[in-house]
Design a protein around this motif. Structure first.
Motif, PDB file in Angstrom:
ATOM      1  N   LEU A 171      87.817 154.219   6.096  1.00 61.66           N
ATOM      2  CA  LEU A 171      88.515 153.008   6.266  1.00 61.66           C
ATOM      3  C   LEU A 171      88.068 152.218   4.788  1.00 61.66           C
ATOM      4  O   LEU A 171      86.912 151.852   4.481  1.00 61.66           O
ATOM      5  CB  LEU A 171      88.115 152.121   7.250  1.00 61.66           C
ATOM      6  N   THR A 172      89.062 151.731   4.309  1.00 63.14           N
ATOM      7  CA  THR A 172      88.729 150.991   2.961  1.00 63.14           C
ATOM      8  C   THR A 172      89.302 149.552   2.894  1.00 63.14           C
ATOM      9  O   THR A 172      90.236 149.245   3.154  1.00 63.14           O
ATOM     10  CB  THR A 172      89.314 151.625   1.673  1.00 63.14           C
ATOM     11  N   ILE A 173      88.464 148.673   2.444  1.00 67.31           N
ATOM     12  CA  ILE A 173      88.602 147.227   1.981  1.00 67.31           C
ATOM     13  C   ILE A 173      88.844 147.253   0.295  1.00 67.31           C
ATOM     14  O   ILE A 173      88.017 147.447  -0.251  1.00 67.31           O
ATOM     15  CB  ILE A 173      87.434 146.266   2.551  1.00 67.31           C
ATOM     16  N   GLU A 174      90.061 146.713   0.182  1.00 68.91           N
ATOM     17  CA  GLU A 174      90.440 146.527  -1.460  1.00 68.91           C
ATOM     18  C   GLU A 174      90.277 145.069  -1.491  1.00 68.91           C
ATOM     19  O   GLU A 174      90.900 144.484  -0.925  1.00 68.91           O
ATOM     20  CB  GLU A 174      91.614 147.110  -1.601  1.00 68.91           C
ATOM     21  N   TRP A 175      89.267 144.466  -2.321  1.00 70.11           N
ATOM     22  CA  TRP A 175      89.061 143.404  -2.534  1.00 70.11           C
ATOM     23  C   TRP A 175      89.920 142.748  -3.549  1.00 70.11           C
ATOM     24  O   TRP A 175      89.791 142.576  -4.732  1.00 70.11           O
ATOM     25  CB  TRP A 175      87.742 142.944  -2.810  1.00 70.11           C
TER      26      TRP A 175
END
Length: 246
Positions: A171-175
């Motif tokens: 699961l990726t959070i792209e800022w």
């Protein structure tokens, strides 16, 4: 004209629909209701189950002309707001184009929205609002969220039905709000990878804490939003929500 073409021709947004969204103001969205074959003005959360197909939220309706810096979440662009006044014909045309683009993916979107609902609810507890329903990319479903201060982050949520031989996808959070200017295309957007089974509440807390201590860097355009994206707490309209009229 074939039946398919006739049906597609009916999937249009009229200037009156765009004007109705503008009149409703912050915290509202225009969505397509396939059951009634028309746009409706509703709270964004009415699209959480995928029954309605989101076209545009109020917060983005004046930036659809594409003249804005892609790193900014500005409120207006010259194409949609010539001389500071909204051109509802132009805005409606852009909304129609968006509808045409996303309509083909409506089945994927409807299937994925229930999966994303726990994240939407957890982020809402911290004042984050889903900016649009999202889109499927191979084995992930990607959604953009806006903080109370207008900072944008994207969640890339792994889909549970990936093939057995597919690589493990985090699961990726792209800022997104820390994305570099277009003049630095080789500089990647900062990302955080987490186990796919990380609880949504932990994701939301991590995002809130990160943004609290990481304001936009000097190389990123200034935050041009004013916080008006938050809803006023009014309940979403029911199934018979008043359609926007042309």
């Amino acid at each position: 004209m074939t039946h398919a073409n006739t049906t597609a021709a009916r999937r249009t947004v009229q200037p009156g629909h765009a004007r109705a969204l503008a009149n409703h103001g912050p915290g509202w969205a225009i969505m397509w209701d396939d059951r009634d074959d028309q746009p409706v003005i509703v709270r964004p959360e009415r699209g959480d189950d995928g029954t309605l197909l989101e076209i545009c939220g109020y917060e983005g309706m004046f930036t659809l002309g594409g003249d804005c810096d892609p790193c900014e979440d500005a409120h207006t662009c010259d194409a949609c707001m010539p001389d500071g006044q909204p051109n509802f014909e132009v805005i409606a045309d852009h909304m129609t184009n968006i509808l045409s683009d996303v309509y083909a993916d409506r089945t994927d979107i409807a299937a994925c929205m229930p999966l994303t609902l726990p994240y939407t609810r957890a982020l809402a507890e911290h004042g984050y609002q889903r900016r649009f329903q999202g889109n499927r990319q191979a084995h992930t479903f990607n959604q953009l969220y806006r903080s109370p201060d207008g900072h944008l982050v994207e969640l890339q949520i792994p889909l549970p039905n990936a093939p057995a031989d597919a690589p493990t996808i985090p699961l990726t959070i792209e800022w997104t709000y820390l994305r570099p200017r277009p003049t630095s295309p080789d500089t990647p957007t900062p990302e955080t990878n987490l186990p796919a089974d990380t609880p949504p509440t932990d994701i939301a807390a991590l995002i809130a804490a990160h943004i609290a201590i990481h304001p936009p860097t000097p190389t990123t355009p200034g935050d041009t939003t004013d916080g008006t994206d938050r809803t006023d707490g009014t309940d979403a309209p029911d199934r018979a929500a008043t359609p926007a009229t042309a």
